[in-house]
Each structure stands twice: as structure tokens, then as C-alpha cells.
Design a protein around this motif. Sequence first.
Motif, mmCIF file in Angstrom:
data_model
loop_
_atom_site.group_PDB
_atom_site.id
_atom_site.type_symbol
_atom_site.label_atom_id
_atom_site.label_comp_id
_atom_site.label_asym_id
_atom_site.label_seq_id
_atom_site.Cartn_x
_atom_site.Cartn_y
_atom_site.Cartn_z
ATOM 1 N N ALA A 49 0.848 -1.187 0.000
ATOM 2 C CA ALA A 49 0.000 0.000 0.000
ATOM 3 C C ALA A 49 0.881 1.232 0.000
ATOM 4 N N ALA A 50 0.359 2.327 -0.554
ATOM 5 C CA ALA A 50 1.103 3.576 -0.583
ATOM 6 C C ALA A 50 0.132 4.733 -0.453
ATOM 7 N N ILE A 51 0.658 5.861 0.042
ATOM 8 C CA ILE A 51 -0.145 7.071 0.181
ATOM 9 C C ILE A 51 0.706 8.265 -0.216
ATOM 10 N N ALA A 60 -2.291 -3.176 -3.164
ATOM 11 C CA ALA A 60 -2.182 -4.420 -3.917
ATOM 12 C C ALA A 60 -3.557 -5.097 -3.906
ATOM 13 N N ASP A 61 -3.896 -5.764 -4.986
ATOM 14 C CA ASP A 61 -5.195 -6.422 -5.073
ATOM 15 C C ASP A 61 -5.405 -7.415 -3.931
ATOM 16 N N GLY A 65 -9.554 -4.054 0.776
ATOM 17 C CA GLY A 65 -10.669 -4.392 1.643
ATOM 18 C C GLY A 65 -10.253 -4.933 2.999
ATOM 19 N N ARG A 66 -8.969 -5.250 3.150
ATOM 20 C CA ARG A 66 -8.487 -5.786 4.437
ATOM 21 C C ARG A 66 -7.479 -4.855 5.099
#
Length: 121
Positions: A49-51, A60-61, A65-66
Motif C-alpha cells: 500500500a502507498a499514500i 495491492a489487489d 478491503g483488508r
Amino acid sequence: QVQLVESGGGLVQPGGSLRLSCAASGNIFRINAMGWYRQAPGKERELVAAITSGGATNYADSVKGRFTISRDNAKNTVVYLQMNSLKPEDTAVYYCNADLTSSSISRGIYWGQGTQVTVSS
């Protein structure tokens, strides 16, 4: 110098949750983006993940959602990764990553030392 320090890894049962933290410190002029990568044994390092500095996020797929990436609004040098519904395949060393511009106006990519996350019953 710039340092990234991670914390929050550990052992958790499948279905459980963990929160990772990463604090950047040192001669920082601007943080352009921060993120989390992971590397499992025998596998390549992958983006989790990145922001960005504007708050845009990317996941990442396999974790959509988690997992949730967020920043400390008061300290934009701190980023979190909330991991819920953990699965054994999430087991890996998790690395914090920062794309930042230093006080000497030199842009570069920096990495933390990594924190182990193990999901097992």
C-alpha cells in the motif's frame, strides 16, 4: 540523514489484526509519498500500500478491503498500516518506504529496517 523506523509487527492468528507504524525523521524537506512493501521467503519484494502527500492511496489487489494505509495528520512523517482479516499468506517482512526530498533538496527513496509479520495458528 534520514531514518525510517517501523514498529508493530508480531505473531497473530488467522483472522486477526495488526497495526504497523513507520516514523520518518532526519533532514526532511518534503515527503512525497510513503508506503509499505513486503517480502516473503523466496519471493520478491512487493508493494502492499502507498499514500501520496495529497492523500491518494494505492493497494495491492491481495490486500484491498483488508488493509488500510493512513497518515498521522498532525505528523505527516508518520504512516500506519492497519491490517485486518490477516491470512497466512500475509506472512512476510514488511518494509516502510518513503519517497522524500531532503533538506539539501535531494530527492530519494528510503527504506526502513523491516518488521516481521507472522500469521499462524
